[in-house]
Design an enzyme around this catalytic site. Structure first.
Site, PDB file in Angstrom:
ATOM      1  NE  ARG A   1      -1.317   9.211   3.794  1.00 23.28           N
ATOM      2  CZ  ARG A   1      -1.906   8.621   3.458  1.00 23.28           C
ATOM      3  NH1 ARG A   1      -0.561   8.057   2.541  1.00 23.28           N
ATOM      4  NH2 ARG A   1      -2.282   7.454   4.635  1.00 23.28           N
TER       5      ARG A   1
ATOM      6  CE  LYS B   1       3.573  -0.352  -0.265  1.00 27.32           C
ATOM      7  NZ  LYS B   1       2.862  -0.972   0.023  1.00 27.32           N
TER       8      LYS B   1
ATOM      9  CG  PHE C   1      11.912   0.821   6.345  1.00 22.62           C
ATOM     10  CD1 PHE C   1      11.628   1.697   6.901  1.00 22.62           C
ATOM     11  CD2 PHE C   1      10.462  -0.900   6.639  1.00 22.62           C
ATOM     12  CE1 PHE C   1      10.068   2.374   7.209  1.00 22.62           C
ATOM     13  CE2 PHE C   1       9.016  -0.179   6.746  1.00 22.62           C
ATOM     14  CZ  PHE C   1       9.364   1.082   7.299  1.00 22.62           C
TER      15      PHE C   1
ATOM     16  NE  ARG D   1      -0.873   2.947   8.113  1.00 23.98           N
ATOM     17  CZ  ARG D   1      -0.744   3.247   7.433  1.00 23.98           C
ATOM     18  NH1 ARG D   1      -0.221   2.643   6.158  1.00 23.98           N
ATOM     19  NH2 ARG D   1      -1.879   4.295   6.935  1.00 23.98           N
TER      20      ARG D   1
HETATM   21  P1  ATP Z   1      -1.513   4.683   3.416  1.00 24.91           P
HETATM   22  O1  ATP Z   1      -0.171   4.062   4.004  1.00 24.91           O
HETATM   23  O2  ATP Z   1      -1.447   5.098   1.858  1.00 24.91           O
HETATM   24  O3  ATP Z   1      -2.585   5.009   3.803  1.00 24.91           O
HETATM   25  P2  ATP Z   1      -1.625   1.788   2.606  1.00 24.91           P
HETATM   26  O4  ATP Z   1      -1.799   1.078   4.198  1.00 24.91           O
HETATM   27  O5  ATP Z   1      -2.129   0.710   1.534  1.00 24.91           O
HETATM   28  O6  ATP Z   1      -1.847   3.166   2.516  1.00 24.91           O
HETATM   29  P3  ATP Z   1       0.551   1.229   1.153  1.00 24.91           P
HETATM   30  O7  ATP Z   1      -0.037   1.306   0.353  1.00 24.91           O
HETATM   31  O8  ATP Z   1       0.942  -0.408   0.864  1.00 24.91           O
HETATM   32  O9  ATP Z   1       0.016   1.230   2.586  1.00 24.91           O
HETATM   33  O10 ATP Z   1       1.983   1.788   1.039  1.00 24.91           O
HETATM   34  C1  ATP Z   1       2.536   2.052   2.452  1.00 24.91           C
HETATM   35  C2  ATP Z   1       2.829   1.708   3.562  1.00 24.91           C
HETATM   36  O11 ATP Z   1       4.005   0.711   2.564  1.00 24.91           O
HETATM   37  C3  ATP Z   1       3.656   1.880   4.359  1.00 24.91           C
HETATM   38  O12 ATP Z   1       2.539   2.660   5.897  1.00 24.91           O
HETATM   39  C4  ATP Z   1       4.337   0.776   5.050  1.00 24.91           C
HETATM   40  O13 ATP Z   1       4.124   0.091   6.586  1.00 24.91           O
HETATM   41  C5  ATP Z   1       4.846  -0.064   4.056  1.00 24.91           C
HETATM   42  N1  ATP Z   1       6.720   0.099   3.936  1.00 24.91           N
HETATM   43  C6  ATP Z   1       6.582  -1.387   3.074  1.00 24.91           C
HETATM   44  N2  ATP Z   1       8.277  -1.128   3.139  1.00 24.91           N
HETATM   45  C7  ATP Z   1       8.984  -0.167   3.150  1.00 24.91           C
HETATM   46  C8  ATP Z   1       9.256   0.622   3.427  1.00 24.91           C
HETATM   47  N3  ATP Z   1      10.763   0.561   3.132  1.00 24.91           N
HETATM   48  N4  ATP Z   1       9.435   2.348   3.675  1.00 24.91           N
HETATM   49  C9  ATP Z   1       8.294   2.997   4.626  1.00 24.91           C
HETATM   50  N5  ATP Z   1       6.860   2.169   4.460  1.00 24.91           N
HETATM   51  C10 ATP Z   1       7.256   0.757   3.671  1.00 24.91           C
END
Ligand code: ATP
Length: 614
Positions: free
Chosen positions: A452, A252, A373, A304
């Site tokens: 989601r 991540k 990814f 996004r």
């Molecule tokens: P949310 O997406 O749940 O609204 P957020 O914006 O705080 O919350 P994170 O908690 O950081 O997001 O986790 C989801 C995000 O992680 C994804 O939307 C993407 O942008 C990011 N991400 C990083 N690595 C990856 C991966 N390998 N596959 C998919 N997403 C990834």
């Protein structure tokens, strides 16, 4: 349709607060519009002339609008004080409406059609370069002279990005379905297609013209962003394992979600959009343009929230060009990376690259890499209905060598995990490498735009207390604060989440501690752009929590907390006994994530259930 009729319909919508009633009025409006007009209405509702991914904005400040209105006022009533009236009502639309109503009987107004007004708005949007603000002002003044009070009200609201109708994309989708079928039956399919095209106006056009069959044919067009698939969270490794058999695990990355497009013949493929004829022929092709054989191919990068970020990452653009593909769409995370030490830099460093000016200099100081990814489209073929494992394999097979030789693109690693223990060890391997955690993916799932689901689950490090994830709150307003904070004019923030059933923002927390003086200055600067005089219609906040200053829902901040508690004070997830949800000991983690959506009430409830110990 006449623009005036549309504005009267908007006034009618404004008089209603129930979502059902607003949906009904909007669906009746759609039934009276020609299909192209329905597209235009979808854009105007969002104070725009085209979808978000086309970077065409009015860019007119409140100050300039006040000046334009003063020029009009001087011809109607020399005593009319536009600035003072705005101070009183906080709504430039209402101010211009009352100004224009002063001499209503002696004045014959031009009858503009909706299409004519749309033309005029594009004329304003397309003005650029030196002297552009004066030219824009002159056009606005001329228009305001010509049109009636109610038209002036909504014209000014569109120009100032303050429509105040309380109509979300969801309500528009409902209204479209109701208009065509009398029910919300088509709603899910519409949402699916919206996820693929990210263009509400185009979707309305296709649906009202050709029905659901035509909507189902809407496919991916490189250059037109797809809504990003989102991830769910789980409380521990066992729970993830129960949800997904033999998952694929990826790191991540904590950077900026970037959808990278290699675009082939975009102009031709978007000819049927009402906005396409207004685009300059050489639009957006300077930085990202490249020639490949006889074809013109370009690279585009979208965030996004569908914002065009191509110019922000020139090093990524040039690496993508070197792949020499005809057309493709990659899903990636762009993150600041220190090559000399081989370390990932914190999110705040990556955010420095989200800028419009001084890009080359900052790129030298903070270089980024795109960690790719997923692959959603390749050389004319959509891949979103192929299983994740197949897409990832295609990505590796086709690109491993070329990506290896490219400086700024990196293929994300994949682990095929066979046990909970292995899942846990892959998690720690990533955390030890300086990453935020892992994303666990269902190998047989499709890519679901804008959705989601538990097909992708995140597991993050460092969540203190019982909460299993951070919360993204929308800032609803702020309080002046006491002591030294008085100097900043801000001392605490009111945060809310989105209730998708009610289509409203509901308060969940007040955040005030752990913020430095520098941060307060930055926070205030951001929020000042979105201040409104009165509580927005779609906000639910208890009387005891009313902030000193309201802001419209434009800024999303990430907050960490010890836990979610039940609370009689906040309105999030309010049950029949008047108890909602609140955050205990909230702390600001990231200010202004620059994303469109905040956490929803449904997610808060799910997080509450998953809290460690619950
Ligand atoms: P949310 O997406 O749940 O609204 P957020 O914006 O705080 O919350 P994170 O908690 O950081 O997001 O986790 C989801 C995000 O992680 C994804 O939307 C993407 O942008 C990011 N991400 C990083 N690595 C990856 C991966 N390998 N596959 C998919 N997403 C990834």
């Amino acid at each position: 349709m006449k623009f005036k009729e549309l504005c009267e319909c908007f006034e009618n919508i404004e008089r209603h607060s129930s979502r059902i009633e607003m949906t009904q009025i909007l669906s009746e409006l759609f039934s009276e519009l020609k299909v192209d007009e329905s597209s235009i209405v979808c854009y105007l509702i969002n104070s725009r002339v085209c979808p978000l991914f086309i970077s065409k904005e009015f860019n007119i400040s409140t100050k300039s609008l006040i000046k334009a209105m003063m020029a009009v006022a001087s011809e109607i009533d020399g005593q009319f004080d536009v600035a003072k009236e705005y101070d009183n009502s906080g709504d430039l639309g209402l101010v211009v409406q009352s100004l224009k109503s002063l001499h209503v009987s002696s004045r014959k107004y031009e009858e503009y059609s909706l299409e004519k007004i749309y033309d005029k708005l594009w004329e304003i949007v397309n003005i650029s370069g030196t002297g552009s603000s004066t030219q824009k002002m002159n056009k606005i003044i001329a228009l305001l002279r010509d049109i009636s009070p109610v038209e002036s009200k909504f014209l000014v609201r569109v120009l100032s990005d303050r429509m105040r109708l309380g109509l979300s994309g969801k309500t528009v989708l409902d209204a479209l379905s109701v208009c065509k079928t009398g029910t919300k039956d088509d709603r899910d399919d519409l949402e699916l297609a919206y996820g693929v095209c990210s263009d509400l106006g185009y979707l309305a056009n296709v649906y009202l013209d050709g029905g659901l069959e035509s909507v189902k044919k809407i496919g991916i067009i490189p250059g037109n962003p797809i809504m990003s698939m989102l991830v769910e969270r789980e409380k521990d490794f066992e729970s993830i394992w129960e949800r997904i058999d033999n998952p694929i695990v990826q790191p991540k990355f904590d950077g900026i979600r970037c959808q990278i497009h290699i675009v082939d013949d975009f102009q031709n493929k978007i000819r049927d959009r009402v906005w396409s004829k207004y685009l300059n022929k050489n639009i957006d092709t300077q930085q990202s343009f490249l020639s490949s054989g006889n074809r013109n191919v370009e690279v585009k990068i979208y965030s996004r929230n569908l914002e065009d970020m191509t110019d922000m990452f020139p090093e990524v653009v040039s690496s993508v060009k070197s792949l020499n593909l005809r057309s493709a769409v990659f899903d990636s995370e762009v993150i600041a990376y220190d090559e000399s030490t081989g370390t990932f830099l914190p999110f705040q460093d990556t955010m420095v690259r989200k800028r419009k000016y001084d890009i080359a200099n900052v790129a030298m100081d903070v270089p980024v890499k795109a960690f790719i990814f997923d692959l959603l489209y390749l050389n004319g073929e959509s891949l979103i209905v192929k299983p994740t494992e197949e897409r990832i394999k295609m990505l590796a097979d086709m690109l491993e060598d070329s990506i290896k030789s490219s400086n700024n693109l990196v293929l994300a690693k994949n682990w095929n995990v066979k046990s909970v223990k292995e899942l846990e060890s892959v998690f720690y391997e990533n955390v030890n490498a300086g990453l935020e955690g892992i994303i666990v993916k269902n190998p047989v799932s499709f890519y679901r735009p804008g959705r989601r689901s538990y097909d992708w689950i995140k597991m993050k490090k460092s969540i203190e207390g019982r909460l299993v994830d951070t919360i993204d709150v929308v800032i609803m307003g702020f309080y002046f604060g006491r002591g030294s904070q008085v100097d900043f004019g801000i001392g605490a923030l009111l945060g809310g989440v989105y209730d998708e059933k009610l289509d409203r923002y509901v308060s969940i927390t007040k955040i005030g501690t752990g913020i430095t003086d520098e941060q307060w200055v930055e926070i205030k600067k951001t929020l000042d752009k979105f201040v409104v005089k009165t509580q927005p219609d779609n906000y639910d906040v208890a009387r005891t929590l009313l902030p000193d200053v309201w802001v419209i829902p434009k800024v999303v901040a990430t907050v960490e907390a010890d836990e979610i508690t039940r609370s009689p004070v906040h309105k999030a997830g309010l049950d029949s006994s008047g108890i909602g949800y609140a955050l205990r000991f909230p702390r600001l983690v990231v200010w202004d994530r620059q994303k469109e959506s905040c956490t929803t009430v449904a997610e808060v409830k799910s997080l509450y259930k998953k809290q460690k110990g619950n």
